[in-house]
Design a protein around this motif. Structure first.
Motif, PDB file in Angstrom:
ATOM      1  N   ALA A   1      13.161   1.116  -2.381  1.00 47.08           N
ATOM      2  CA  ALA A   1      12.011   2.027  -2.489  1.00 47.08           C
ATOM      3  C   ALA A   1      10.788   1.290  -3.036  1.00 47.08           C
ATOM      4  O   ALA A   1      10.873   0.620  -4.067  1.00 47.08           O
ATOM      5  CB  ALA A   1      12.354   3.199  -3.399  1.00 47.08           C
ATOM      6  N   PRO A   2       9.632   1.407  -2.363  1.00 46.48           N
ATOM      7  CA  PRO A   2       8.425   0.727  -2.864  1.00 46.48           C
ATOM      8  C   PRO A   2       7.885   1.404  -4.118  1.00 46.48           C
ATOM      9  O   PRO A   2       8.010   2.623  -4.286  1.00 46.48           O
ATOM     10  CB  PRO A   2       7.440   0.851  -1.704  1.00 46.48           C
ATOM     11  CG  PRO A   2       7.903   2.023  -0.912  1.00 46.48           C
ATOM     12  CD  PRO A   2       9.389   2.094  -1.082  1.00 46.48           C
ATOM     13  N   VAL A   3       7.271   0.605  -4.988  1.00 45.90           N
ATOM     14  CA  VAL A   3       6.578   1.162  -6.157  1.00 45.90           C
ATOM     15  C   VAL A   3       5.329   1.902  -5.681  1.00 45.90           C
ATOM     16  O   VAL A   3       5.038   3.012  -6.129  1.00 45.90           O
ATOM     17  CB  VAL A   3       6.186   0.025  -7.136  1.00 45.90           C
ATOM     18  CG1 VAL A   3       5.287   0.565  -8.248  1.00 45.90           C
ATOM     19  CG2 VAL A   3       7.423  -0.604  -7.728  1.00 45.90           C
TER      20      VAL A   3
ATOM     21  N   PHE B   1       0.132   0.025   3.606  1.00 48.87           N
ATOM     22  CA  PHE B   1       0.959  -1.086   3.114  1.00 48.87           C
ATOM     23  C   PHE B   1       1.859  -0.578   1.990  1.00 48.87           C
ATOM     24  O   PHE B   1       1.618   0.490   1.417  1.00 48.87           O
ATOM     25  CB  PHE B   1       0.092  -2.257   2.614  1.00 48.87           C
ATOM     26  CG  PHE B   1      -0.831  -1.905   1.472  1.00 48.87           C
ATOM     27  CD1 PHE B   1      -0.411  -1.993   0.148  1.00 48.87           C
ATOM     28  CD2 PHE B   1      -2.137  -1.491   1.723  1.00 48.87           C
ATOM     29  CE1 PHE B   1      -1.258  -1.663  -0.901  1.00 48.87           C
ATOM     30  CE2 PHE B   1      -2.992  -1.159   0.677  1.00 48.87           C
ATOM     31  CZ  PHE B   1      -2.556  -1.249  -0.632  1.00 48.87           C
ATOM     32  N   ASP B   2       2.907  -1.350   1.698  1.00 54.67           N
ATOM     33  CA  ASP B   2       3.820  -1.053   0.593  1.00 54.67           C
ATOM     34  C   ASP B   2       3.800  -2.210  -0.397  1.00 54.67           C
ATOM     35  O   ASP B   2       3.585  -3.369  -0.010  1.00 54.67           O
ATOM     36  CB  ASP B   2       5.260  -0.863   1.089  1.00 54.67           C
ATOM     37  CG  ASP B   2       5.424   0.391   1.950  1.00 54.67           C
ATOM     38  OD1 ASP B   2       4.580   1.294   1.818  1.00 54.67           O
ATOM     39  OD2 ASP B   2       6.395   0.447   2.731  1.00 54.67           O
TER      40      ASP B   2
ATOM     41  N   ASN C   1       5.833   5.631  -6.676  1.00 53.26           N
ATOM     42  CA  ASN C   1       7.220   6.046  -6.888  1.00 53.26           C
ATOM     43  C   ASN C   1       7.496   7.420  -6.284  1.00 53.26           C
ATOM     44  O   ASN C   1       8.137   8.281  -6.896  1.00 53.26           O
ATOM     45  CB  ASN C   1       7.577   6.045  -8.377  1.00 53.26           C
ATOM     46  CG  ASN C   1       7.665   4.630  -8.928  1.00 53.26           C
ATOM     47  OD1 ASN C   1       8.199   3.742  -8.268  1.00 53.26           O
ATOM     48  ND2 ASN C   1       7.131   4.418 -10.123  1.00 53.26           N
ATOM     49  N   GLY C   2       6.953   7.632  -5.078  1.00 57.08           N
ATOM     50  CA  GLY C   2       7.220   8.864  -4.334  1.00 57.08           C
ATOM     51  C   GLY C   2       6.273  10.007  -4.633  1.00 57.08           C
ATOM     52  O   GLY C   2       6.290  11.019  -3.925  1.00 57.08           O
ATOM     53  N   ARG C   3       5.423   9.894  -5.651  1.00 55.87           N
ATOM     54  CA  ARG C   3       4.493  10.976  -6.010  1.00 55.87           C
ATOM     55  C   ARG C   3       3.110  10.674  -5.445  1.00 55.87           C
ATOM     56  O   ARG C   3       2.573   9.583  -5.664  1.00 55.87           O
ATOM     57  CB  ARG C   3       4.431  11.105  -7.539  1.00 55.87           C
ATOM     58  CG  ARG C   3       3.553  12.271  -8.003  1.00 55.87           C
ATOM     59  CD  ARG C   3       3.758  12.611  -9.462  1.00 55.87           C
ATOM     60  NE  ARG C   3       3.404  11.522 -10.350  1.00 55.87           N
ATOM     61  CZ  ARG C   3       2.922  11.691 -11.591  1.00 55.87           C
ATOM     62  NH1 ARG C   3       2.756  12.911 -12.074  1.00 55.87           N
ATOM     63  NH2 ARG C   3       2.646  10.657 -12.350  1.00 55.87           N
ATOM     64  N   ASP C   4       2.530  11.622  -4.710  1.00 56.97           N
ATOM     65  CA  ASP C   4       1.236  11.420  -4.063  1.00 56.97           C
ATOM     66  C   ASP C   4       0.104  11.563  -5.074  1.00 56.97           C
ATOM     67  O   ASP C   4      -0.165  12.656  -5.581  1.00 56.97           O
ATOM     68  CB  ASP C   4       1.061  12.424  -2.915  1.00 56.97           C
ATOM     69  CG  ASP C   4      -0.171  12.108  -2.054  1.00 56.97           C
ATOM     70  OD1 ASP C   4      -0.871  11.116  -2.374  1.00 56.97           O
ATOM     71  OD2 ASP C   4      -0.424  12.828  -1.091  1.00 56.97           O
TER      72      ASP C   4
END
Length: 603
Positions: A4-6, A31-32, A74-77
């Motif tokens: 999982a990307p930061v 990009f990640d 971390n998954g939060r927009d």
């Protein structure tokens, strides 16, 4: 490396409100950044790289900007958060280092208080706990005697040390992601090397991810795992740094790489050499030509400096008595011949700019002799000074602050010609038009104001103005330091072409060793106001003798991804202070001749 990307940026689009209409400046950037990874965004001024970072941090003014797409931390927009929620993210989960630390630090608060504020706000520490942790952080970023410097103010630190303070502040809350926006652009080469090493070490220790924004391909090669190339607001290429450097596909990527001056590229070349200019459309580089020998050998030097000393009084106490002196320039001697470029190199504070200003008598020297065209500059009255300035002109580092914002380009160039009564107003305008064409601009631009030009174009106008009096010597004080890599190449080529056509002598002041190697006939290395090594360019670069010269050369970033794991191991010491007690006598210096014209100071 975790899956999982930061940070995951998806279809980012940023627009600004201009004259009532929305103008997009960043378009569909994705990009990640993975845990522990360093991703570099590269491109020149106006490419959209800094706007991308400000969009991620939501630091753009809400009324005049619009951000679309997704920025997932971390998954939060982050784009869906309220401003209050974002304040909990900034400086806590994501930290940012800006290009100019002096404008980022509050001058009225101590650096200890500014770092402690992050800890008390985000970590809930008491003042005592925050003080202890701040001291630990200052020592971690290699600030000597961090405990004693807790109560110092930003102005009491050098540029490199202020940037370390910014890094300490950014790391205070142990963020998962560090965004570094041009953190080394304004720094001397040795300080830049120390900061890059420091970021690498801290990244390994803390396991954080880094998003590094720069236009310096040498820095990218040394620090980045992956690279994203931006051009006019769009992402034109992305991939592993090694692939980008060795197998770059987009013409603009190849243009950026070809324009980077590489230290050592002048081996086996006798004379200065033009920089490669690459057509960003075709990506084809033209092999630069060596400039013909323009130096008038065996003749009387056009400029001769003998035992030049410039000191500034240090006063203290109730009656402001002199307690010491800043020994800015100490016992300096050199000759400059017609058609020659002599480069003065060294870090900030070594006295190279003061040398240029002393020659121009913009500051008054304490002692010594300066002969220009055979007459002693230091004995001239006001009328003599006025005539002298026809022969020697200066180009400053920042063209925006040296050009009058209320005067058009044509008026700025014509002004010296008119002031010195060299002709009529009409002749002055004709000369200004001719000079604009000569420096690669158009005569139709005469009626534009400085803010209507790019940085590189403004520097060309400053060069045209310096040429308006037909000088024999030009003092170029860091005249290309602030420019993007391809613009820097164009301006350097312009200076070389002008030198060849007009037989100009250049005193070229710079800390960029790769540019100096390409531009110079001779090089003088300055340290604490003194020349510690001087000689022909090839001798100084290929056979450096003084420890300080070796240190300067070793610190230059090399655009080679194979060096990414290398630590330079540069000492963290700052340039020593040139302040001496009142009445201090400088010891006499001896020089050893290494080869013909190559002299090195003996300790």
């Amino acid at each position: 490396m975790a899956d999982a990307p930061v940070l995951s940026v998806q279809n980012l689009k940023t627009s600004f409100l201009v004259d009532g209409a929305w103008k997009s400046v960043v378009r569909d950037v994705s990009f990640d950044v993975m845990p522990g990874e360093t991703v570099a965004i590269v491109g020149e001024s106006g490419s959209g790289k800094s706007v991308t970072s400000l969009s991620i941090m939501r630091l753009l003014h809400a009324d005049s900007s619009r951000i679309d797409g997704k920025v997932l931390l971390n998954g939060r927009d982050l784009l869906s958060l309220t401003e209050k929620e974002m304040r909990g993210v900034r400086g806590n989960e994501v930290s940012m280092i800006f290009q100019e630390p002096m404008t980022s630090l509050n001058p009225i608060f101590t650096i200890g208080r500014q770092i402690s504020e992050v800890l008390t706000r985000h970590k809930g520490m008491s003042k005592q706990e925050a003080r202890a942790e701040t001291t630990r952080l200052l020592e971690k970023v290699r600030i000597p005697n961090g405990k004693a410097r807790f109560d110092d103010y930003p102005h009491q630190f050098s540029g490199g040390m202020r940037q370390r303070v910014m890094i300490a502040m950014a790391l205070a809350s142990r963020p998962k992601l560090l965004i570094a926006d041009e953190p080394t652009t304004a720094l001397d080469v040795t300080i830049q090397g120390q900061i890059l090493d420091l970021i690498k070490v801290l990244q390994e220790e803390e396991g954080m991810s880094v998003l590094f924004i720069t236009h310096d391909m040498g820095v990218v090669a040394e620090i980045a795992d992956r690279t994203i190339v931006m051009y006019r607001g769009e992402q034109v290429e992305a991939g592993a740094t090694e692939d980008i450097f060795l197998r770059g596909r987009h013409p603009y990527t190849r243009a950026l790489l070809s324009a980077v001056p590489k230290l050592g590229s002048m081996a086996n070349r006798r004379w200065p050499t033009r920089f490669p200019i690459v057509d960003a459309t075709t990506g084809e580089a033209v092999e630069p030509e060596e400039v013909a020998d323009t130096v008038g050998k065996g003749k009387t030097p056009i400029l001769s400096v003998k035992n030049l000393t410039t000191r500034f009084a240090v006063r203290s106490g109730l009656f402001a008595r002199q307690t010491g002196s800043v020994h800015a320039v100490e016992n300096l001697s050199f000759d400059l011949f017609q058609g020659e470029t002599l480069s003065l190199v060294g870090e900030s504070g070594c006295g190279k700019s003061t040398t240029g200003r002393s020659i121009m008598r913009l500051v008054e020297p304490t002692d010594g002799e300066i002969y220009l065209d055979g007459y002693n500059v230091l004995q001239l009255d006001q009328i003599g000074m006025r005539n002298m300035r026809k022969s020697v002109q200066m180009i400053f580092q920042d063209p925006f602050s040296s050009l009058n914002p209320r005067m058009t380009a044509g008026a700025s160039i014509a002004e010296p010609f008119i002031k010195h009564k060299l002709g009529t107003t009409r002749e002055a305008r004709e000369k200004a038009a001719d000079l604009l064409e000569r420096v690669g601009l158009s005569a139709s631009m005469m009626n534009r104001y400085p803010h209507e030009f790019s940085g590189g174009q403004r520097q060309r106008i400053a060069i045209a103005r310096a040429l308006s009096l037909d000088p024999k010597v030009i003092v170029a004080d860091e005249s290309v330091s602030a420019l993007d890599v391809s613009v820097k190449a164009q301006v350097c080529n312009l200076l070389l072409d002008l030198q060849q056509s007009l037989n100009l002598a250049f005193l070229f002041i710079s800390h960029d060793m790769a540019v100096v190697e390409r531009m110079s006939h001779r090089v003088a290395v300055m340290y604490l106001g003194e020349i510690v090594e001087i000689g022909p360019r090839a001798a100084v670069f290929e056979n450096p003798q003084h420890d300080y010269t070796k240190k300067l050369i070793a610190a230059v970033p090399v655009p080679d991804p194979a060096r990414r794991g290398i630590r330079r191991g540069l000492a963290d010491d700052e340039l020593k202070s040139p302040v001496r007690p009142f009445g201090y006598e400088v010891p006499s210096r001896r020089y050893r001749e290494v080869s013909a014209g190559h002299l090195v100071q003996v300790a």
